[in-house]
Scaffold this active site. Structure first.
Site, PDB file in Angstrom:
ATOM      1  N   HIS A  99     -10.347  -5.015  -2.967  1.00 59.21           N
ATOM      2  CA  HIS A  99      -8.977  -5.232  -2.492  1.00 59.21           C
ATOM      3  C   HIS A  99      -9.029  -5.672  -1.043  1.00 59.21           C
ATOM      4  O   HIS A  99      -9.849  -5.202  -0.264  1.00 59.21           O
ATOM      5  CB  HIS A  99      -8.109  -3.978  -2.653  1.00 59.21           C
ATOM      6  CG  HIS A  99      -8.732  -2.734  -2.110  1.00 59.21           C
ATOM      7  ND1 HIS A  99      -9.765  -2.076  -2.748  1.00 59.21           N
ATOM      8  CD2 HIS A  99      -8.487  -2.036  -0.980  1.00 59.21           C
ATOM      9  CE1 HIS A  99     -10.121  -1.020  -2.035  1.00 59.21           C
ATOM     10  NE2 HIS A  99      -9.365  -0.973  -0.952  1.00 59.21           N
ATOM     11  N   ASP A 134       0.850  -1.191   0.000  1.00 57.80           N
ATOM     12  CA  ASP A 134       0.000   0.000   0.000  1.00 57.80           C
ATOM     13  C   ASP A 134       0.889   1.246   0.000  1.00 57.80           C
ATOM     14  O   ASP A 134       1.906   1.308   0.691  1.00 57.80           O
ATOM     15  CB  ASP A 134      -0.905   0.001   1.241  1.00 57.80           C
ATOM     16  CG  ASP A 134      -2.041   1.008   1.112  1.00 57.80           C
ATOM     17  OD1 ASP A 134      -3.202   0.570   0.993  1.00 57.80           O
ATOM     18  OD2 ASP A 134      -1.764   2.228   1.133  1.00 57.80           O
ATOM     19  N   ILE A 135       0.497   2.238  -0.792  1.00 62.90           N
ATOM     20  CA  ILE A 135       1.308   3.449  -0.935  1.00 62.90           C
ATOM     21  C   ILE A 135       1.279   4.308   0.333  1.00 62.90           C
ATOM     22  O   ILE A 135       2.186   5.126   0.548  1.00 62.90           O
ATOM     23  CB  ILE A 135       0.822   4.258  -2.172  1.00 62.90           C
ATOM     24  CG1 ILE A 135       1.922   5.172  -2.698  1.00 62.90           C
ATOM     25  CG2 ILE A 135      -0.456   5.025  -1.879  1.00 62.90           C
ATOM     26  CD1 ILE A 135       1.614   5.774  -4.058  1.00 62.90           C
ATOM     27  N   GLU A 167     -12.381   3.607  -0.485  1.00 62.26           N
ATOM     28  CA  GLU A 167     -12.075   4.749  -1.354  1.00 62.26           C
ATOM     29  C   GLU A 167     -11.884   4.340  -2.806  1.00 62.26           C
ATOM     30  O   GLU A 167     -12.250   5.089  -3.706  1.00 62.26           O
ATOM     31  CB  GLU A 167     -10.827   5.474  -0.839  1.00 62.26           C
ATOM     32  CG  GLU A 167     -11.138   6.240   0.449  1.00 62.26           C
ATOM     33  CD  GLU A 167      -9.949   6.993   0.989  1.00 62.26           C
ATOM     34  OE1 GLU A 167      -8.852   6.887   0.414  1.00 62.26           O
ATOM     35  OE2 GLU A 167     -10.140   7.688   2.004  1.00 62.26           O
ATOM     36  N   VAL A 168     -11.273   3.188  -3.032  1.00 66.61           N
ATOM     37  CA  VAL A 168     -11.029   2.739  -4.414  1.00 66.61           C
ATOM     38  C   VAL A 168     -12.121   1.728  -4.787  1.00 66.61           C
ATOM     39  O   VAL A 168     -12.248   0.684  -4.132  1.00 66.61           O
ATOM     40  CB  VAL A 168      -9.633   2.110  -4.556  1.00 66.61           C
ATOM     41  CG1 VAL A 168      -9.416   1.605  -5.980  1.00 66.61           C
ATOM     42  CG2 VAL A 168      -8.542   3.118  -4.173  1.00 66.61           C
ATOM     43  N   HIS A 208      -6.931  -5.825   2.405  1.00 66.52           N
ATOM     44  CA  HIS A 208      -5.783  -5.269   3.112  1.00 66.52           C
ATOM     45  C   HIS A 208      -5.179  -6.363   4.004  1.00 66.52           C
ATOM     46  O   HIS A 208      -5.896  -6.971   4.810  1.00 66.52           O
ATOM     47  CB  HIS A 208      -6.210  -4.112   4.024  1.00 66.52           C
ATOM     48  CG  HIS A 208      -6.745  -2.909   3.314  1.00 66.52           C
ATOM     49  ND1 HIS A 208      -5.981  -1.790   3.052  1.00 66.52           N
ATOM     50  CD2 HIS A 208      -7.970  -2.634   2.806  1.00 66.52           C
ATOM     51  CE1 HIS A 208      -6.722  -0.875   2.439  1.00 66.52           C
ATOM     52  NE2 HIS A 208      -7.940  -1.360   2.273  1.00 66.52           N
TER      53      HIS A 208
END
Ligand code: AMP
Length: 117
Positions: free
Chosen positions: A101, A31-32, A96-97, A103
Site C-alpha cells: 500500500h 486511512d482509518i 503492519e499490513v 500512503h
C-alpha cells in the site's frame, strides 16, 4: 490458502469502505487512523506483500499506483501545495499490513521525523 488481510477484506466488501478510486487493479480509500489531514491508501487488488516481494511484472501495477496517487491528490486539491508518498517495507520500515500500500499524506506541511527507534 492463508487468511485474508484487512485490505483483501476491503477489496471483497467484507469491510464496508468508501472508495475514492477503484478499477480492476487498484483501489484507494481513506486511512482509518490518519496521521495527516489527508491520509489516503492506494492499494493493489492483487496481493503483493511489499515492495521487497514484488514479482517480475508487478512494476506495471506499482506504476499504476503512482498514477492513482497523482489523480487522487488532484481530486483532493493537494497537488499544488504538495504531499508525501510513502511505502513502508517490512519490520524496520514499520509495515503492519502485509499487503502493498502507498500512503498519500498531505493537507499540511509535514515534518520528516524519521529516526531509529
Ligand atoms: P502500514 O503501517 O504501512 O502497514 O500501514 C497500514 C495502514 O493501514 C495504517 O495506517 C492503518 O491505519 C491502515 N488501516 C488498517 N485497517 C484499516 C481499515 N480497515 N481501513 C483503512 N485503513 C486501515
Amino acid at each position: 490458502m492463508s487468511e485474508k488481510n484487512v485490505f483483501e477484506k476491503i477489496r471483497d466488501r467484507e469491510i464496508p469502505t468508501e472508495f475514492l478510486y477503484e478499477d480492476d487493479d487498484i483501489m484507494a480509500f481513506y486511512d482509518i487512523a490518519p496521521i495527516a489531514p489527508v491520509h489516503v491508501l492506494i492499494v493493489p487488488k492483487k496481493r503483493i506483500v511489499s515492495i521487497a516481494e514484488m514479482a517480475d511484472g508487478d512494476e506495471v501495477i506499482v506504476g499504476k499506483m503512482f498514477r492513482v496517487a497523482r489523480d487522487v491528490a488532484r481530486d483532493l486539491n493537494i497537488s499544488e501545495k504538495g504531499y508525501k508518498l510513502l511505502f513502508r517495507v517490512g519490520r524496520d520500515g514499520g509495515q503492519e499490513v502485509p499487503h502493498l500500500h502507498l500512503h498519500l499524506l498531505g493537507g499540511a506541511r509535514l515534518s520528516e521525523n524519521i529516526h531509529p527507534v
